[in-house]
Design a protein around this motif. Sequence first.
Motif, PDB file in Angstrom:
ATOM      1  N   GLY A  98       3.013  29.604  18.645  1.00  0.00           N
ATOM      2  CA  GLY A  98       3.461  28.221  18.511  1.00  0.00           C
ATOM      3  C   GLY A  98       2.683  27.599  17.355  1.00  0.00           C
ATOM      4  N   ASP A  99       1.543  26.968  17.628  1.00  0.00           N
ATOM      5  CA  ASP A  99       0.625  26.506  16.600  1.00  0.00           C
ATOM      6  C   ASP A  99      -0.473  27.560  16.428  1.00  0.00           C
ATOM      7  N   THR A 100      -1.340  27.355  15.453  1.00  0.00           N
ATOM      8  CA  THR A 100      -2.391  28.328  15.155  1.00  0.00           C
ATOM      9  C   THR A 100      -3.643  28.011  15.964  1.00  0.00           C
ATOM     10  N   VAL A 101      -4.180  29.035  16.643  1.00  0.00           N
ATOM     11  CA  VAL A 101      -5.440  28.899  17.362  1.00  0.00           C
ATOM     12  C   VAL A 101      -6.351  30.038  16.919  1.00  0.00           C
ATOM     13  N   THR A 102      -7.659  29.819  17.062  1.00  0.00           N
ATOM     14  CA  THR A 102      -8.618  30.840  16.655  1.00  0.00           C
ATOM     15  C   THR A 102      -9.914  30.634  17.427  1.00  0.00           C
ATOM     16  N   GLY A 103     -10.789  31.656  17.396  1.00  0.00           N
ATOM     17  CA  GLY A 103     -12.067  31.579  18.095  1.00  0.00           C
ATOM     18  C   GLY A 103     -11.909  31.777  19.588  1.00  0.00           C
ATOM     19  N   GLU A 104     -12.800  31.164  20.370  1.00  0.00           N
ATOM     20  CA  GLU A 104     -12.723  31.290  21.829  1.00  0.00           C
ATOM     21  C   GLU A 104     -11.614  30.388  22.360  1.00  0.00           C
ATOM     22  N   VAL A 105     -10.730  30.952  23.169  1.00  0.00           N
ATOM     23  CA  VAL A 105      -9.601  30.187  23.683  1.00  0.00           C
ATOM     24  C   VAL A 105      -9.473  30.376  25.190  1.00  0.00           C
ATOM     25  N   ASP A 106      -9.009  29.342  25.841  1.00  0.00           N
ATOM     26  CA  ASP A 106      -8.598  29.407  27.246  1.00  0.00           C
ATOM     27  C   ASP A 106      -7.080  29.458  27.295  1.00  0.00           C
ATOM     28  N   SER A 107      -6.560  30.180  28.279  1.00  0.00           N
ATOM     29  CA  SER A 107      -5.104  30.250  28.427  1.00  0.00           C
ATOM     30  C   SER A 107      -4.724  29.970  29.877  1.00  0.00           C
ATOM     31  N   VAL A 108      -3.594  29.316  30.033  1.00  0.00           N
ATOM     32  CA  VAL A 108      -3.005  29.062  31.352  1.00  0.00           C
ATOM     33  C   VAL A 108      -1.629  29.714  31.344  1.00  0.00           C
TER      34      VAL A 108
END
Length: 250
Positions: A98-108
């Motif tokens: 969708g959009d750009t994410v990087t590094g430490e991420v949480d997901s639901v």
Amino acid sequence: MKKAVIAAGVAAMLSASVQADVIGLYVGGQYWDNDASGVFGDGPNADDQEDFGLKGDGQSSFHIAFEHPIPLIPNIKIASTTLDTTGNAVIDSDFGFGDTVTGEVDSVFDVSYVDYTLYYEVFSNDLLAFDFGITGRDISGDIVVTEVDNMANSTDTEFSAIIPMLYVKTVIGLPFTGFNVFAEGNIISYDDSTLQDYQVGIAYELLDNMAIDLDIQLGYRSVDMELSDIDDFYSDIKFDGVFLGAIAHF
């Protein structure tokens, strides 16, 4: 004349074996303690998907089925399953989900589906039961991925589809014990997608009277979702683990 009588008798027996011998209502539920593993993303290539470290969690499922003795008209079963979990991972490079994410991420990861199954009973007795039919799986999901250090940078992806699947079930009774072993599953494979959902286990008849039959179950269930381009969603995820369940027959 004798051949006609024999043929009529065989046809009658086959017709009777296809359907339930009485009208019955089945209501059941399961608590499923599963592990989750795999990858998902917004493209078919390895660079388009990531392992978000999904955690194992307790899930629930419920079903209701109606069986009748009318030939050729299928029985019906409706089942609901949830696959909700969370994850945490470190994404080494910019990842466009969708959009750009990087590094430490949480997901639901919130996914659920309702199965609408039409099926026939080929055999139905105390020693052997075998059902087959077709399922329409109405699946939908809502997946949110958020950067831990920048909560404002979050992406939310939704998908939904109705997927046809083959349905089979067999039950083998263990005489004079009150126990039976069973296996049940839905499966489909097309293009680059494969979806399978099966369970095996053992059940014990806790109650058996004129008003209600009640079985308790212990078994193993596995759901594999290798989905390709379902509303731009791609996945290769597996949920599997032990479940406890109960089925009441009225």
